[in-house]
Design an enzyme around this catalytic site. Structure first.
Site, short mmCIF file in Angstrom:
data_model
loop_
_atom_site.label_atom_id
_atom_site.label_comp_id
_atom_site.label_asym_id
_atom_site.label_seq_id
_atom_site.Cartn_x
_atom_site.Cartn_y
_atom_site.Cartn_z
N ARG A 331 0.68 -1.03 -0.08
CA ARG A 331 0.20 -0.13 0.17
C ARG A 331 0.73 1.31 -0.02
O ARG A 331 0.35 2.17 -0.77
CB ARG A 331 -0.87 0.16 1.26
CG ARG A 331 -1.74 -1.20 0.98
CD ARG A 331 -2.92 -1.05 2.42
NE ARG A 331 -3.65 -1.82 1.93
CZ ARG A 331 -4.95 -2.38 2.74
NH1 ARG A 331 -4.97 -1.82 3.95
NH2 ARG A 331 -5.75 -3.11 2.51
N LEU A 442 -8.43 -7.32 9.66
CA LEU A 442 -9.17 -7.86 10.17
C LEU A 442 -8.63 -9.25 10.99
O LEU A 442 -9.10 -9.77 11.95
CB LEU A 442 -10.06 -8.40 9.02
CG LEU A 442 -10.70 -7.54 8.08
CD1 LEU A 442 -11.63 -8.17 7.05
CD2 LEU A 442 -11.57 -6.40 9.15
#
Lengths: 638, 239, 252
Positions: A331, A442
């Site tokens: 990212r 998550l």
């Protein structure tokens, strides 16, 4: 003050097992005597509250939303990683561990990350058993997809709503425990302060957002699962209500804040369209599996319709610069590359702040129905927001603040430097180093809640038999009074500017000076400007209405007041870290071809900040990062 | 080892929990609805004997009358069915009123059909229409002359149902009343038949649209079938 | 763009409440409905009028926190939540009426803020699979046909916003209840306690005072997650079977 991370001895892959074999246990009858306060009901909070309740603890859970199901974990789209190796593509616990350490630019704690990789498989089992409808293949087995920063397919997903489905699974488990009477749920209740009695976190002060009542709750341990601080930038992909208050208040009560400058900018968001905008919308990174990122080679082409730009006039810059990872580069690298091409004047769309994410090739290769199956709802969302059809025309994307790797410092047991105060999920700093890989948030939230804290909490609880805190201890009354005084102060300023106007100004300043790229001069400027803005806030804020009852301006004002202090800490940390790593990119420290240049000799440590009192600079406490297993390497995705 | 007996229940028997639950009440309405739809269909098929000639209709009517006590069993069953249909609908309605006491100031019936929204109204009008119909052709008090219309069939004296119908529908206002009353029945069934499939769970996403279409078509077919008789009388096709 | 707003203002849970008239000036067409309200609120604050209180959080259509009925339609025109509604959908100069979600079981707390804890309580009654962390078998030990997993996912997409009950002329929560029952009931993991779940959730919904389903299908029309009303048929079927079993003492 030195920091003891309490990492178990032994080889890396045996640490967690040996910890579990020797960890202190609390017998069921004794668990019933303990009351655990859980703040936040996202993946970490809901899973921790439910699991601790299953074990027999009495739990009180708090959230600011009107239902625990609305916590912002719900918005995560892409997926959750696990080292199941169902694809037979060479995945293993070690590889997941290594990818996470490397993705974090070698600024995470080895033992924590390895534990995360170890429990990752249990999470998938647990969620499937709860009824999470993960995507499946025709044979009925679980499907996987690949994600940024990995060369294997280890991501489990439920359409583009993985976070929602995982949260609803945790919420269901929590609901079950509420029904059984093991958890008392307090929705629409915001934590305003932490109560520390004799160095132990023994309660919290909350404001009932419906009635405005301020009260305290006592407990035997406090778990903060309150998410990240991305909203300090005003515009982010976080929910409107996400805030730093719980962790910042804990910091002011003695918990150390670690690595606040590590913020993640997500590469695939819908570009900003105007001043009024209240939030940025993320398009799942999974889109990069099949989409190709490009901008025109020449500035002159930027205004043209994308279909009119021939193949050889397009610059697929990620594929060009990082041939082996291509569009799946991590990212931070993807985001910074987008910024570079836009700074170069080759950005597309309004204001030149956007790059194309093109699905034409994938549609040609796989057919429209496959793309629709994989990303249908994302394409629909994109169409709804921009009015453009991404099946016909490439999407426009631009990076936006998305996740914060920094957070309260915790040891191996997830306990902060305040005894009894545990911090889980995005709110802690421990697992992602300087950059988080996709589909790992998550994983971490649920790992902490389902499989880590249920084992590590005992270490603290076992020392607390017979040490029931008195809810009438003076610390409680003092904390309640200070919160009340603060609310009264906010209500009585009676100036002229709205809360949002301050928040927007702070956000813009931080985005410019402490955003995707930072430098000494900019950070020093921000550090000069923030106190002035804060001063104006406390003298010129305007809040109407009453403190008793629903008053959303007041709620936001409290959060912005904390952001105004926290932003300074973030800049201070960024200024201190004279290197570039992961989400922290200092323009002074880069390689000749523009890559982040780490300084392992001087900065291979966790920067934990200690609050020293009003108006005093915080002290920096370093936790050296010891790498026993991996060798520090320059992160290369070429 | 002797296992402990399963826990004894307190409170009402589960059958009552079901009957007075939201879905239980609807199920009663749906099941009684099935009976009523079947009745309406059978009634129409019987009516069609009018097109075969006077003796056929009178034969059919006579056979119905000759059922004797059985006829009363059927009548009481139909009465109970209508009663249950109305009683449970009213119970549901009362609860529904309480569940949405405050209406929207700007209201928009998004997604609902006019048939669904007028169920109670159409149902009540149909009820009134049925009472009139019974008074007209069964009890024959609307026009007492109907009570003395007799004719010969196979050597017996029977009630001349055929002449009664022709005479009855020759009256234009009465025919219009039938056409309107039956229209409301059509509206009621347009929602009702499809609805009972949904309530009884006999549908899914795939076949739901088909059921809705067939329902509407069936309601119209019944309507056309029924009103064909007064129209045939008025236009002189049936004399 | 410019809009004439009629907004429901209500001091507290017991207040009477009425529509107030406000103007929304200089609204960009790209703004979302909630951003339009943000702009109006900034303006009201400057004028010394208390801003309109409304719930919102994620602002990307997934948290289910917004609870506005716009021109009589929960979440307003088009599919999706209010935060995903963009002002370009409206005519310049249009009159827009904004009311809170209405259902007796969703009491208004203030202005456009409603209390939807009734939905949480329905979930607590049975919207889960009884299972504890650590007890699960390997995730691939029970294959689930893709069609079944997909249907379960369709139903699981419910965001719990309450628009179904707010749109229903009967204030019925059946779409919400049946979405969860269908999601968990279709999956092999959810089957063991399916009967128990169905009975408990329906009874809780009745107890909360939600109305009965009259098959209006307004719920389906406004559902931002696109839950089909056929899930209610699934619920009805399961409820009837479970009731029969319970009545004759087989299970539950």
């Amino acid at each position: 003050m030195t920091l003891d991370s309490k990492i178990p001895a032994g080889p890396l892959d045996k640490k967690w097992t040996s910890f579990k074999n020797t960890a202190k246990l609390v017998n069921p009858a004794n668990k019933r005597k303990f009351e655990i306060i859980v703040v936040g009901s996202g993946l970490a909070g809901a899973s921790a509250a439910a699991t601790l309740a299953e074990q027999g603890y009495r739990v009180k859970c708090f959230c600011y939303q009107d239902s625990p199901r609305r916590a912002h974990s719900i918005a995560a789209q892409g997926g959750i990683n696990a080292a199941k190796n169902y694809q037979n593509d060479g995945d293993s616990v070690y590889r997941l561990f290594y990818d996470t350490i490397k993705g974090g630019d070698f600024r995470a704690r080895e033992a924590n990350v390895h534990r995360l990789a170890e429990v990752s498989n249990l999470i998938i089992d647990q969620c499937v058993a709860q009824g999470v409808p993960f995507a499946r293949e025709y044979g009925g087995l679980l499907d996987n997809r690949s994600f940024g920063g990995a060369q294997v397919s280890r991501t489990f997903y439920a359409r583009g709503q993985t976070g929602q489905q995982l949260l609803l699974g945790a919420y269901a488990a929590l609901s079950h425990q509420i029904a059984l009477g093991n958890v008392t749920m307090h929705s629409k209740t915001e934590m305003m302060d932490l109560v520390v009695v004799d160095g132990h976190a023994k309660g919290i002060v909350v404001r009932d957002m419906t009635t405005g009542e301020i009260s305290s709750h006592a407990g035997d341990a406090v778990l903060l699962c309150t998410g990240g601080y991305g909203n300090v930038f005003y515009l982010s992909t976080n929910a409107r209500g996400c805030n730093v208050t719980a962790t910042y208040r804990a910091y002011k009560r003695g918990a150390l804040f670690a690595n606040p400058c590590y913020t993640q900018i997500h590469p695939t968001c819908i570009p900003v369209s105007g001043e009024y905008q209240s939030k940025l919308t993320l398009m799942s990174e999974s889109l990069r599996n099949d989409g190709r990122v490009w901008v025109p080679k020449k500035k002159e082409d930027c205004g043209k319709e994308p279909k009119d730009i021939p193949e050889d006039a397009r610059d697929y810059y990620l594929e060009r610069k990082y041939p082996s990872y291509g569009n799946l580069a991590p990212r931070d690298i993807s985001s910074r590359s987008a910024k570079e091409v836009c700074d170069d004047g080759r950005g597309v769309g309004p204001g030149g702040l956007g790059v194309y994410l093109d699905f034409a090739d994938a549609i040609k290769r796989l057919g429209k129905h496959v793309i629709e199956e994989r990303y249908g709802n994302l394409f629909e969302m994109y169409h709804n927001i921009t009015g453009e059809d991404a099946y016909e025309r490439p999407m426009r994307i631009y990076p936006a603040v998305h996740y914060t790797m920094g957070g309260l410092w915790v040891d191996y047991n997830l306990m902060s430097s305040v005894q009894g105060l545990h911090v889980l999920g995005e709110a802690n700093f421990s697992d992602h180093g300087a950059n988080r890989l996709g589909a790992s948030a998550l994983m971490q939230g649920l790992a902490d809640g389902y499989f880590v804290i249920p084992y590590t909490l005992g270490q603290y609880m076992a020392s607390q038999f017979g040490k029931k805190v008195d809810a009438n201890a003076p610390a409680f009354a003092e904390a309640v009074e200070s919160v009340k005084a603060r609310v009264n102060k906010l209500m009585s300023i009676n100036g002229t500017r709205t809360v949002d106007s301050f928040h927007r100004e702070l956000g813009k300043l931080l985005w410019d000076k402490c955003g995707m790229a930072r430098d000494k001069q900019g950070l020093e400027e921000a550090l000069r400007k923030i106190p002035k803005l804060r001063e104006e806030f406390w003298s010129n804020l305007k809040i109407l209405g009453s403190k008793d009852g629903i008053n959303m301006e007041l709620e936001r004002a409290g959060r912005v007041a904390d952001f105004l202090e926290f932003g300074e800490l973030m800049c201070l940390d960024a200024l201190n870290r004279n290197e570039s790593c992961g989400g922290h990119f200092r323009t002074e420290y880069q390689t000749p071809d523009g890559e982040a240049l780490r300084d392992d000799a001087n900065y291979d440590y966790v920067a934990a900040w200690k609050y020293e009192g009003e108006g005093k600079p915080p002290t920096l406490i370093k936790e050296p990062l010891v790498y026993e297993e991996v060798k520090l390497a320059t992160r290369s995705y070429k | 080892m002797i296992s402990a007996p399963s826990q004894s229940r307190s409170g009402p028997h589960p059958i009552f929990l079901w009957l007075f639950s939201s879905i239980g009440k609807k199920t009663v309405v749906a099941l009684s609805g099935i009976v009523l739809v079947l009745f309406v269909t059978g009634h129409l098929l019987g009516n069609f004997t009018i097109y075969l000639g006077k003796d056929w209709l009178n034969w059919y009517a006579e056979h119905l009358q000759s059922l004797g006590p059985m006829l009363w069993v059927i009548r009481l069953f139909m009465l109970a069915t209508v009663g249950a249909h109305i009683f449970f609908t009213m119970l549901l309605w009362k609860e529904n009123q309480a569940a949405r006491p405050k209406k929207y100031i700007a209201s928009d019936p998004v997604g609902t059909s006019v048939f669904a929204r007028t169920m109670r109204l159409s149902g009540l009008i149909v009820l009134g229409f049925i009472l009139f119909h019974l008074a007209h052709f069964t009890v024959r008090i609307v026009d007492p002359a109907f009570q003395h219309m007799d004719t010969m069939l196979d050597g017996h004296e029977v009630h001349d149902c055929y002449r009664m119908v022709v005479t009855g529908f020759s009256n234009v206002p009465v025919s219009i009343l039938y056409i309107v009353g039956l229209f409301l029945l059509m509206m009621h069934l347009s929602h009702g038949i499809g609805s009972l499939f949904q309530t009884l769970g006999l549908t899914n996403r795939r076949i739901h649209p088909l059921i809705e279409t067939v329902t509407r078509a069936y309601a119209w077919l019944l309507y056309i079938g029924y009103i064909s008789i007064p129209i045939s009388v008025l236009t002189g096709i049936v004399k | 763009m410019k809009f004439y707003l009629e907004v429901w203002r209500q001091k507290g849970p017991d207040g009477a409440g009425k529509l107030e008239h406000y103007e929304a000036n200089d609204i960009p067409a790209e703004a979302s409905f909630l951003e339009m309200l943000d702009i109006v609120n900034e303006d009201l604050t400057k004028k010394g009028i208390e801003p309109i209180q409304f719930d919102s959080d994620c602002r990307e259509g997934i948290c289910g926190n917004c609870s506005l009925t716009i021109n009589g339609v929960p979440h307003g025109p088009g599919r999706g939540t209010t935060c995903q509604l963009y002002m370009r959908k409206f005519r310049d100069g249009q009159i827009i009426t904004i009311e809170p979600f209405r259902a007796d079981s969703f009491p208004v707390e203030r202005d456009l803020v409603v209390n939807r804890e009734a939905y949480d309580r329905i979930m607590q009654a049975g919207g889960f699979i009884s299972e504890r962390a650590g007890s699960a078998p390997d995730a691939n030990s029970v294959p689930i046909p893709k069609v079944v997993a997909d249907q379960a996912m369709d139903a699981a997409a419910c965001i719990g916003c309450g628009a179904c009950a707010a749109a229903c002329p009967n204030g019925s929560a059946m779409l919400f209840v049946s979405a969860k029952v269908t999601h968990l009931g279709l999956l092999p993991q959810g089957k063991p306690e399916n009967d128990r779940r169905v009975l408990k959730m329906v009874r809780q919904a009745d107890k909360e005072g939600f109305g009965n389903c009259s098959n209006y299908y307004a719920c389906e029309a406004v559902c931002p997650a696109g839950i089909p009303a056929s899930v209610i048929a699934h619920l009805n079927r399961n409820f009837s079977f479970a009731s029969i079993k319970e009545s004759i003492g087989i299970t539950v």
